[in-house]
Write an enzyme that holds these catalytic residues in place. Structure first.
Site, mmCIF file in Angstrom:
data_model
loop_
_atom_site.group_PDB
_atom_site.id
_atom_site.type_symbol
_atom_site.label_atom_id
_atom_site.label_comp_id
_atom_site.label_asym_id
_atom_site.label_seq_id
_atom_site.Cartn_x
_atom_site.Cartn_y
_atom_site.Cartn_z
ATOM 1 C CD1 TRP A 1 73.810 74.469 33.862
ATOM 2 C CD2 TRP A 1 73.213 76.573 33.555
ATOM 3 N NE1 TRP A 1 72.484 74.555 34.121
ATOM 4 C CE2 TRP A 1 72.072 75.831 33.945
ATOM 5 C CE3 TRP A 1 73.050 77.933 33.319
ATOM 6 C CZ2 TRP A 1 70.811 76.389 34.093
ATOM 7 C CZ3 TRP A 1 71.797 78.497 33.459
ATOM 8 C CH2 TRP A 1 70.692 77.737 33.851
ATOM 9 C CD GLU B 1 53.491 78.885 28.689
ATOM 10 O OE1 GLU B 1 53.776 79.653 29.604
ATOM 11 O OE2 GLU B 1 53.932 77.734 28.636
ATOM 12 C CE LYS C 1 62.185 79.903 31.546
ATOM 13 N NZ LYS C 1 61.339 78.927 30.821
ATOM 14 C CB CYS D 1 80.014 75.514 30.080
ATOM 15 S SG CYS D 1 79.569 74.483 31.479
ATOM 16 C CE LYS E 1 55.188 75.485 27.061
ATOM 17 N NZ LYS E 1 55.021 74.893 28.316
ATOM 18 C CG HIS F 1 32.305 61.949 32.815
ATOM 19 N ND1 HIS F 1 31.327 61.137 33.363
ATOM 20 C CD2 HIS F 1 33.295 61.122 32.421
ATOM 21 C CE1 HIS F 1 31.713 59.883 33.325
ATOM 22 N NE2 HIS F 1 32.905 59.836 32.760
ATOM 23 C CD GLU G 1 54.123 71.723 29.252
ATOM 24 O OE1 GLU G 1 53.522 71.965 30.316
ATOM 25 O OE2 GLU G 1 54.987 72.474 28.788
ATOM 26 C CG ASN H 1 80.078 73.483 26.849
ATOM 27 O OD1 ASN H 1 79.410 73.046 27.778
ATOM 28 N ND2 ASN H 1 79.554 74.089 25.809
ATOM 29 N N GLY H 2 80.629 70.394 28.390
ATOM 30 C CA GLY H 2 80.129 69.040 28.137
ATOM 31 C C GLY H 2 80.231 68.216 29.415
ATOM 32 N NE ARG I 1 76.863 78.734 25.457
ATOM 33 C CZ ARG I 1 76.805 77.903 24.407
ATOM 34 N NH1 ARG I 1 76.492 78.381 23.221
ATOM 35 N NH2 ARG I 1 77.027 76.615 24.534
HETATM 36 C C1 AGP Z 1 55.474 77.109 31.622
HETATM 37 O O1 AGP Z 1 55.799 77.226 30.258
HETATM 38 C C2 AGP Z 1 55.736 78.381 32.393
HETATM 39 N N1 AGP Z 1 57.020 78.882 32.136
HETATM 40 C C3 AGP Z 1 55.370 78.230 33.868
HETATM 41 O O2 AGP Z 1 54.194 77.469 33.993
HETATM 42 C C4 AGP Z 1 56.457 77.550 34.738
HETATM 43 O O3 AGP Z 1 56.536 76.191 34.423
HETATM 44 C C5 AGP Z 1 56.044 77.707 36.206
HETATM 45 O O4 AGP Z 1 55.995 79.087 36.504
HETATM 46 C C6 AGP Z 1 57.003 77.015 37.178
HETATM 47 O O5 AGP Z 1 58.286 77.561 37.035
HETATM 48 P P1 AGP Z 1 59.530 76.739 37.655
HETATM 49 O O6 AGP Z 1 59.597 75.451 36.928
HETATM 50 O O7 AGP Z 1 60.715 77.612 37.434
HETATM 51 O O8 AGP Z 1 59.229 76.528 39.120
#
Ligand code: AGP
Length: 604
Positions: free
Chosen positions: A75, A487, A599, A2, A484, A503, A480, A99-100, A27
């Site tokens: 939020w 991407e 995003k 928030c 990271k 394998h 993961e 906030n919190g 934010r």
């Molecule tokens: C990961 O760093 C990416 N931003 C992407 O893989 C993301 O996790 C995926 O598009 C799913 O998004 P969501 O968690 O908003 O559903």
């Protein structure tokens, strides 16, 4: 996260508050409101959605004389994004913004309701203003009532409160959530939860410390510390760079969000950890009745946290669990049975593929649960139940704190289900809860660690690719780590179960193949170590991440000696996030907005 603003002075209070809230939009929020006290008369406005809705509501409201005012962008963590739940919250003669998370709000709320107090909202925040007005009845003055109220609160809070009982004053308290006060030559006082709303208005600011509480008037800033000793404000010059301020001085939002994990995971845990049980007051008891299987469905990083969950649910909850990539699941004509709880995981709550699978499950008559960071998102609105991760807005396209809070929620949920199913002894659940309480510390970034990774990253800017390898729950973490890196650096990386090397993948082993090896001490260490030695023996360049020294690695990143593999998981998570960040920065990439990515993927 928030946002809070406050103002005391002679200028146009409404405009100053609205402008300050606009500076906090980055934010993230789902509702907003302001309250202004002038000539001992309150005016308050709230609106759901974007600030333009609040501006519309306030357009005929004029503030052209001395006033005190507070404002808030919310939020949602407790209670849906509605006008009633939006701040400021009203008592009889006072307003509060916060906030919190007030961890003991349920107990305080019950006591107040038993005394006849009527609550309008579902929020934890509202208890603050009613508790204050309860204390007013017996206190010598409003500040004494405020101080007593602050000491009765448990949890994290940044609070601003205004009251007709002391109309030319703003009361404040800070514990666990950020807040600062700014001054200028015109004797005005500005409050905010971060720097940006004060830029251009204040020359000097005082960042409150945990335990600080007090009040401001036109002539005074009165602060008491947590020991009730008076302290003088410590002013510093305010930065004038808004973008830098939004990033709190970090180079990228992703970097800021990695550092935020220690505080947002504390929020994720807040109010949910009993001694021998997990508390999800957002879940109806009957949700798991008749459930014999869990199916998880997600995309990208959320898929990786879901894959992590399969290990926790089968190991602790003793419930059959499977995980699906949403884009695959929606077209493979899956068999779904009604004794399966269908769980979708999404930071945004809007990912098209995941949303479609949720609709499929509902159409098939399955019970559905969403683990999400955005209240009122499409998935939260559609699912039968939801658990919010409370990560706050995640600006970096590469997900970090969203992943961390998702895994934290899954760990808690595995224990919650274990208690329902009697699959873990109360003592073991209590032990796991003790481990969970340590996670905010585990993910705190140590300067020495970050410096080491920054130096080491210069060696990993080329080569023909990366393997990230791990066993058991460290396999999804390896996936993961590879995602990271891919991407934001655009270097090729793959995640593998360590046991898969022989394998086929080991054919790639040579000095230009970089292997990031996850070697937890408390889970299959010897097995994982021998897999890494297979690669090292074939001259792959090895970067080992482990609490235990590993002499066959070319690079070695040592994490703490932990009590349990889940603490090692979170410590290694920070390492792989920082490694991707520093490699990407060295390559000159836009860490926050990587090429070709969005995003939230709201299309197929
Ligand atoms: C990961 O760093 C990416 N931003 C992407 O893989 C993301 O996790 C995926 O598009 C799913 O998004 P969501 O968690 O908003 O559903």
């Amino acid at each position: 996260m928030c946002g809070i603003v406050g103002y005391l002075g002679n200028k146009n209070t409404k405009e100053i508050l609205l402008e300050g809230l606009k500076e906090l939009e980055y934010r993230g929020y789902d509702s907003a409101g302001i309250a202004v006290l002038q000539d001992n008369d309150f005016e308050s406005f709230k609106a759901v959605g974007k600030l333009i809705n609040l501006e519309e509501k306030t357009k005929d409201f004029i503030t052209d004389k001395f006033a005190v005012g507070i404002g808030h962008t919310r939020w949602a963590t407790h209670g849906k994004p509605t006008e009633l739940n939006a701040h400021p919250h009203l008592g009889n003669s006072s307003y509060v913004v916060h906030n919190g998370i007030i961890e003991n709000y349920a107990k305080l709320k019950k006591e107040l309701m038993d005394e006849g107090v009527v609550f309008l909202s579902q929020t934890d925040t509202e208890v603050i203003v009613h508790q204050f007005e309860k204390n007013l009845k017996s206190a010598a003055n409003p500040f004494e009532a405020f101080g007593k109220t602050v000491k009765e609160l448990e949890g994290a809070f940044a609070i601003l409160l205004v009251t007709k009982e002391e109309e030319k004053t703003i009361f404040f308290a800070k514990q666990g959530s950020p807040m600062l006060v700014g001054i200028n030559a015109e004797n005005e006082k500005y409050f905010a939860s971060s720097d940006t709303p004060l830029i251009g208005h204040c020359s000097d600011v005082n960042y409150f410390e945990d335990g600080d509480y007090g009040y401001v008037t036109a002539d005074e800033i009165f602060i008491l510390d947590k020991m009730d000793n008076q302290k003088q404000p410590h002013f510093s010059k305010l930065t004038q760079n808004k973008l830098s301020a939004q990033k709190d001085g970090y180079r990228f939002f992703m970097e800021k969000e990695i550092y935020e994990q220690t505080t947002v995971i504390a929020d994720t845990l807040m109010g949910r950890l009993g001694v021998e049980e997990i508390l999800f007051d957002e879940l109806e008891n009957g949700l798991f009745d008749g459930i014999n299987e869990i199916k998880l469905c997600a995309c990208g990083t959320s898929y990786h946290s879901a894959l992590s969950a399969t290990y926790l649910f089968e190991r602790y909850s003793k419930i059959k669990t499977s995980v699906e990539v949403a884009s695959e699941f929606r077209y493979r004509e899956p068999i779904m049975s009604k004794d399966t709880l269908f769980v979708v995981i999404s930071q945004s709550g809007e990912t098209a593929d995941t949303l479609e699978t949720l609709k499929m499950a509902k159409n098939a008559g399955l019970k559905t649960l969403v683990i999400c960071n955005v209240d009122n998102s499409s998935m939260v609105r559609l699912a039968d139940a939801s658990i919010l991760t409370r990560a706050g807005i995640e600006k970096g396209v590469a997900s970090t704190k969203a992943f961390a809070t998702q895994v934290t929620v899954f760990w808690m949920l595995s224990l919650y289900i274990a208690k329902l199913r009697g699959s873990l002894e109360a003592g073991e659940i209590a032990r796991q809860i003790t481990l969970l309480r340590e996670i905010p510390v585990c993910v705190k970034v140590a300067d020495s660690m970050h410096e080491k990774i920054k130096r080491l990253s210069k060696r990993y800017l080329h080569g023909h690719g990366f393997f990230f390898i791990g066993r058991d729950i460290f396999y999804p973490l390896a996936l993961e780590g590879a995602l990271k890196l891919k991407e934001i650096s655009y270097l090729h990386a793959e995640g593998y179960p360590s046991g898969e090397m022989k394998h086929g993948p080991i054919a790639l082993a040579d000095p230009e193949l970089f292997t990031i090896a996850l070697l937890p001490q408390h889970l299959l260490y010897e097995k994982a170590k021998s897999n890494v030695e297979e690669l090292s023996a074939r001259d792959s360049t090895i970067c080992a991440i482990s609490p235990l020294e590993f002499d066959k690695a070319d690079d070695f990143i040592q994490i703490s000696t932990c009590q349990d593999y889940m603490q090692e998981f979170f410590e290694m998570m920070v390492v792989i996030q920082l490694l991707a960040l520093e490699i990407s920065i060295r390559l000159g990439n836009d860490v926050d907005m990587p090429r070709n990515l969005a995003k939230s993927v709201t299309v197929e």
